[in-house]
Design a protein around this motif. Structure first.
Motif, PDB file in Angstrom:
ATOM      1  N   ARG B 155      21.535  -3.319 -29.275  1.00 49.09           N
ATOM      2  CA  ARG B 155      21.038  -2.106 -28.618  1.00 49.09           C
ATOM      3  C   ARG B 155      20.890  -0.971 -29.624  1.00 49.09           C
ATOM      4  NH1 ARG B 155      24.052  -3.705 -24.135  1.00 49.09           N
ATOM      5  NH2 ARG B 155      25.914  -2.705 -24.971  1.00 49.09           N
ATOM      6  N   ALA B 156      21.764  -0.990 -30.641  1.00 46.57           N
ATOM      7  CA  ALA B 156      21.766   0.097 -31.634  1.00 46.57           C
ATOM      8  C   ALA B 156      20.752  -0.138 -32.758  1.00 46.57           C
ATOM      9  CB  ALA B 156      23.164   0.252 -32.223  1.00 46.57           C
ATOM     10  N   THR B 157      19.871  -1.084 -32.566  1.00 48.86           N
ATOM     11  CA  THR B 157      18.860  -1.365 -33.585  1.00 48.86           C
ATOM     12  C   THR B 157      17.480  -1.335 -32.948  1.00 48.86           C
ATOM     13  OG1 THR B 157      20.424  -2.887 -34.641  1.00 48.86           O
ATOM     14  CG2 THR B 157      18.142  -2.982 -35.395  1.00 48.86           C
ATOM     15  N   ARG B 158      16.625  -0.513 -33.502  1.00 48.38           N
ATOM     16  CA  ARG B 158      15.223  -0.537 -33.072  1.00 48.38           C
ATOM     17  C   ARG B 158      14.479  -1.482 -34.015  1.00 48.38           C
ATOM     18  NH1 ARG B 158      11.712   3.438 -30.576  1.00 48.38           N
ATOM     19  NH2 ARG B 158      13.279   5.051 -30.826  1.00 48.38           N
ATOM     20  N   VAL B 159      13.890  -2.512 -33.459  1.00 53.30           N
ATOM     21  CA  VAL B 159      13.083  -3.435 -34.251  1.00 53.30           C
ATOM     22  C   VAL B 159      11.620  -3.179 -33.926  1.00 53.30           C
ATOM     23  CG1 VAL B 159      12.534  -5.859 -34.713  1.00 53.30           C
ATOM     24  CG2 VAL B 159      14.917  -5.167 -34.346  1.00 53.30           C
ATOM     25  N   VAL B 160      10.849  -3.018 -34.946  1.00 52.84           N
ATOM     26  CA  VAL B 160       9.422  -2.718 -34.787  1.00 52.84           C
ATOM     27  C   VAL B 160       8.627  -3.817 -35.470  1.00 52.84           C
ATOM     28  CG1 VAL B 160       7.586  -1.117 -35.475  1.00 52.84           C
ATOM     29  CG2 VAL B 160       9.761  -0.233 -34.568  1.00 52.84           C
ATOM     30  N   LYS B 161       7.642  -4.315 -34.780  1.00 50.13           N
ATOM     31  CA  LYS B 161       6.784  -5.303 -35.437  1.00 50.13           C
ATOM     32  C   LYS B 161       5.425  -4.705 -35.706  1.00 50.13           C
ATOM     33  CE  LYS B 161       5.654  -8.173 -31.412  1.00 50.13           C
ATOM     34  NZ  LYS B 161       5.603  -9.569 -30.987  1.00 50.13           N
ATOM     35  N   VAL B 162       4.963  -4.967 -36.902  1.00 47.44           N
ATOM     36  CA  VAL B 162       3.641  -4.524 -37.319  1.00 47.44           C
ATOM     37  C   VAL B 162       2.744  -5.751 -37.288  1.00 47.44           C
ATOM     38  CG1 VAL B 162       2.270  -3.548 -39.193  1.00 47.44           C
ATOM     39  CG2 VAL B 162       4.596  -2.687 -38.758  1.00 47.44           C
ATOM     40  N   GLU B 163       1.783  -5.740 -36.396  1.00 48.59           N
ATOM     41  CA  GLU B 163       0.813  -6.831 -36.362  1.00 48.59           C
ATOM     42  C   GLU B 163      -0.273  -6.530 -37.385  1.00 48.59           C
ATOM     43  OE1 GLU B 163      -0.067  -8.519 -32.382  1.00 48.59           O
ATOM     44  OE2 GLU B 163       1.081  -6.786 -31.686  1.00 48.59           O
ATOM     45  N   ILE B 164      -0.482  -7.485 -38.265  1.00 53.11           N
ATOM     46  CA  ILE B 164      -1.405  -7.274 -39.369  1.00 53.11           C
ATOM     47  C   ILE B 164      -2.838  -7.377 -38.869  1.00 53.11           C
ATOM     48  CG2 ILE B 164      -2.137  -8.114 -41.635  1.00 53.11           C
ATOM     49  CD1 ILE B 164       0.671  -9.340 -41.952  1.00 53.11           C
ATOM     50  N   MET B 165      -3.561  -6.262 -38.970  1.00 55.44           N
ATOM     51  CA  MET B 165      -4.971  -6.260 -38.574  1.00 55.44           C
ATOM     52  C   MET B 165      -5.861  -6.580 -39.774  1.00 55.44           C
ATOM     53  SD  MET B 165      -4.378  -5.461 -35.479  1.00 55.44           S
ATOM     54  CE  MET B 165      -5.980  -5.108 -34.757  1.00 55.44           C
ATOM     55  N   GLU B 166      -5.525  -5.998 -40.879  1.00 50.57           N
ATOM     56  CA  GLU B 166      -6.292  -6.184 -42.112  1.00 50.57           C
ATOM     57  C   GLU B 166      -5.318  -6.099 -43.261  1.00 50.57           C
ATOM     58  OE1 GLU B 166      -9.468  -3.508 -43.368  1.00 50.57           O
ATOM     59  OE2 GLU B 166      -9.861  -3.174 -41.260  1.00 50.57           O
ATOM     60  N   ALA B 167      -5.575  -6.842 -44.313  1.00 49.20           N
ATOM     61  CA  ALA B 167      -4.710  -6.742 -45.492  1.00 49.20           C
ATOM     62  C   ALA B 167      -5.521  -7.043 -46.734  1.00 49.20           C
ATOM     63  CB  ALA B 167      -3.539  -7.716 -45.379  1.00 49.20           C
ATOM     64  N   SER B 168      -5.103  -6.445 -47.830  1.00 49.16           N
ATOM     65  CA  SER B 168      -5.732  -6.779 -49.111  1.00 49.16           C
ATOM     66  C   SER B 168      -4.673  -6.709 -50.185  1.00 49.16           C
ATOM     67  CB  SER B 168      -6.866  -5.802 -49.445  1.00 49.16           C
ATOM     68  OG  SER B 168      -6.351  -4.515 -49.679  1.00 49.16           O
ATOM     69  N   ALA B 169      -4.865  -7.516 -51.204  1.00 47.06           N
ATOM     70  CA  ALA B 169      -3.959  -7.503 -52.358  1.00 47.06           C
ATOM     71  C   ALA B 169      -4.723  -7.009 -53.574  1.00 47.06           C
ATOM     72  CB  ALA B 169      -3.425  -8.907 -52.611  1.00 47.06           C
ATOM     73  N   LYS B 170      -3.994  -6.368 -54.468  1.00 45.20           N
ATOM     74  CA  LYS B 170      -4.559  -6.064 -55.786  1.00 45.20           C
ATOM     75  C   LYS B 170      -3.598  -6.609 -56.818  1.00 45.20           C
ATOM     76  CE  LYS B 170      -7.078  -2.355 -56.935  1.00 45.20           C
ATOM     77  NZ  LYS B 170      -7.424  -0.909 -57.112  1.00 45.20           N
ATOM     78  N   VAL B 171      -4.168  -7.218 -57.834  1.00 47.33           N
ATOM     79  CA  VAL B 171      -3.352  -7.867 -58.858  1.00 47.33           C
ATOM     80  C   VAL B 171      -3.921  -7.509 -60.216  1.00 47.33           C
ATOM     81  CG1 VAL B 171      -2.598 -10.094 -59.797  1.00 47.33           C
ATOM     82  CG2 VAL B 171      -2.821  -9.807 -57.311  1.00 47.33           C
TER      83      VAL B 171
END
Lengths: 234, 234
Positions: B155-171
């Motif tokens: 109860r003392a923890t708020r868990v939030v999920k981020v649903e990935i809509m778009e993502a990009s990587a740079k290397v």
């Protein structure tokens, strides 16, 4: 920094008052500047049409200003300058905290959140100084030995300064903070696992002959937060 | 991830198309997930009344979702859930790039920028799984040996999920990319200085007796991006 509190403090202001775990909060200039000076990659956030964008970028602090830079067409920097405000966050991870309970596992870290406004630097002398500061911030002593920027390169670099309006630091150190009733669980190993960043062996560029020896500031690379190995170059 | 491109790609979409240095951009799922799985601290950005806020926080990826967590009163998480969208960025710094010209100095890095929407996790079983994933993401093998969360702790923890809509990587990898006319400047040392993260000697908690030996997953701590030293505990 335009202080919002008495004394040599840079916060708290309306946005930087640390609400959770306030015992981890620091608003004194020395703590904030130490974190900013140890890091060299920040996460710059700004809003575009009400939606957030967070990009990693190198930076250097000079006095009360943080400089970032990129190409003139750099979308993120252009939008950051066009926006009303930016948030610039630097985080240093110092290790892991293993508690007896899953709940109290944590990470030791030092972070700074800066709220400010971003302006493009138009003055050429300030641009030159900022670009030199970038190089010397990451590799102290490096800038003087390099081929300085040409006018075309200066034109090809957008330098943005973030004037610090408010800043706060958060710092967590030490071992786990387990519940008193869990302290008897001696069969569960609990403690800290410290992390550190190590600079490995320098690798000379293979695209053209490098006749110069590895300079001392590379061979004995050492700056706050990074440990040099003093290994011979690869 | 709701792909915006054909094949097993997670971008580019309108927000993640990499405009500058597009040769550094990657949109394939494998590259994006490898960076997300190697990191464990992200920078979560959201807009509050049109102003950006960027906070560092731990995370774990489970499939197409990234979980973050905090206290129920955690201001940042509450605002992130209330907002329309979040931007979650993970950056791994691999080393420094020293060029012959000041202009071409750079940093080797791998980063991922995720755009998504944040929702609070209400389902208790999903919360339990997410909290276990946090612990095991940072210290693989750790969760099973710890005292599991109580109902009060859940109860003392708020868990939030981020649903990935778009993502990009740079290397960025490799040595400097100097101008052809600078390659003759052999008297200026040029090359790479690789960085790595090392887990040092574990430090047992001093607040109560720890009778358990250092577990293998701590003594031989090693995960992508972190090198264990195998040193005896301090």
């Amino acid at each position: 920094m335009s202080s919002t509190a008495a004394g040599d403090e840079v916060g708290p202001g309306p946005r930087t008052r640390v609400r959770r775990l306030p015992e981890r909060a620091r608003y004194d200039r020395a703590t904030v500047e130490a974190v900013l000076d140890e890091g060299f990659v920040c996460h710059l956030g700004f809003c575009v049409d009400g939606e957030p964008v967070v990009i990693p970028t190198g930076y250097a602090r000079v006095g009360d200003v943080i400089y970032v830079h990129g190409a003139p067409a750099n979308y993120a920097l252009r939008r950051a300058v066009e926006g009303d405000s930016v948030c610039l966050t630097v985080t240093l991870v110092d290790g892991l905290v293993l508690a007896r309970s899953a709940f109290h596992h944590s990470i030791n870290y030092r972070s700074v959140v800066v709220f400010g406004v971003a302006h493009e630097v138009e003055d050429w002398e300030e641009k030159r100084l900022a670009l030199a500061a970038f190089v010397d911030h990451v590799v102290p002593g490096r800038n003087a030995g390099t081929r300085p920027p040409s006018e075309a390169e200066l034109r090809a670099t957008r330098v943005v300064k973030v004037e610090i309006m408010e800043a706060s630091a958060k710092v967590r150190t030490g071992g786990p903070k387990d519940e008193p009733e869990d302290l008897g669980l001696g069969g569960i190993w609990a403690g800290e696992l410290p992390f550190r960043v190590v600079a490995g062996s320098p690798i000379a560029d293979g695209s053209a002959p490098v006749t110069a020896p590895v300079p001392p500031y590379v061979a004995s690379y050492r700056r706050p937060g990074v440990e040099g190995e003093g290994r011979p170059p690869a």
